[in-house]
Design a protein around this motif. Structure first.
Motif, PDB file in Angstrom:
ATOM      1  N   GLU A  46       0.858  -1.185   0.000  1.00 20.48           N
ATOM      2  CA  GLU A  46       0.000   0.000   0.000  1.00 20.48           C
ATOM      3  C   GLU A  46       0.893   1.233   0.000  1.00 20.48           C
ATOM      4  N   SER A  50      -1.058   4.557   5.818  1.00 20.38           N
ATOM      5  CA  SER A  50      -2.046   3.804   6.596  1.00 20.38           C
ATOM      6  C   SER A  50      -3.204   3.448   5.668  1.00 20.38           C
ATOM      7  N   TYR A 134       2.904  -0.739   4.412  1.00 23.11           N
ATOM      8  CA  TYR A 134       2.546   0.636   4.079  1.00 23.11           C
ATOM      9  C   TYR A 134       3.748   1.398   3.524  1.00 23.11           C
TER      10      TYR A 134
END
Length: 172
Positions: A46, A50, A134
């Motif tokens: 990702e 977050s 992340y």
């Protein structure tokens, strides 16, 4: 919500994974959870720091609930959201164009609006620690001669997707 530790490889180190999912949105997390339920470890990359929980709610119909049932989160979500009974469609001037009850159209129909944030947090909480990485902004995807694929990130770290010269599923 379980927090996922950021994995950072030193510039000389290359992290190795067999299943890599690019994108930690609903599709990426649902894919990772589906694989987890089958006993397959995956790594979700990702780019944000977050979960991106912005946005509003999603209206899910019976096929969506079937998927959520299969990955084991539907019953938890059902306790938080009321079932929508029907809908009225109106023109711009307020004239009713059509009204219907979902169960009258299809007895098996299930319709609920679910907050995007709650859905994402629910999916993420069911994943093992360290599944979501992340701050993983990709800059390069490069196949190697031995059948692996090298992923490079803006922070200089590298990840080797072993045996992944072609992607069957790439979720963004």
């Amino acid at each position: 919500l379980r927090s996922s530790k950021l994995i950072r490889a030193q510039s000389s180190d290359v992290q190795k994974e067999h299943v890599v999912i690019v994108g930690g949105g609903i599709a990426g997390l649902a894919t990772a959870l589906s694989l987890h339920r089958l006993g397959v470890r995956s790594l979700v990359l990702e780019q944000s720091e977050s979960l991106r929980t912005g946005g509003t709610s999603l209206t899910l119909f019976k096929n969506g609930w079937s998927v959520l049932n299969s990955i084991g989160v539907a019953n938890y979500l059902r306790t938080q959201y009321l079932e929508i009974q029907g809908m009225v469609v109106k023109s711009e001037d307020g004239r009713e164009l059509r009204a219907f009850n979902f169960k009258e159209e299809d007895e098996s129909q299930e319709v609920r609006a679910v907050e995007r944030r709650v859905l994402l947090e629910t999916l993420a909480a069911q994943l093992p620690p360290d599944t979501i990485q992340y701050s993983s902004r990709l800059v390069k995807i490069e196949p190697s001669s031995n059948g692996d694929t090298l992923l490079e990130f803006t922070n200089g770290s590298k990840l080797l997707a072993q045996g992944a010269t072609e992607f069957d599923v790439l979720t963004i």
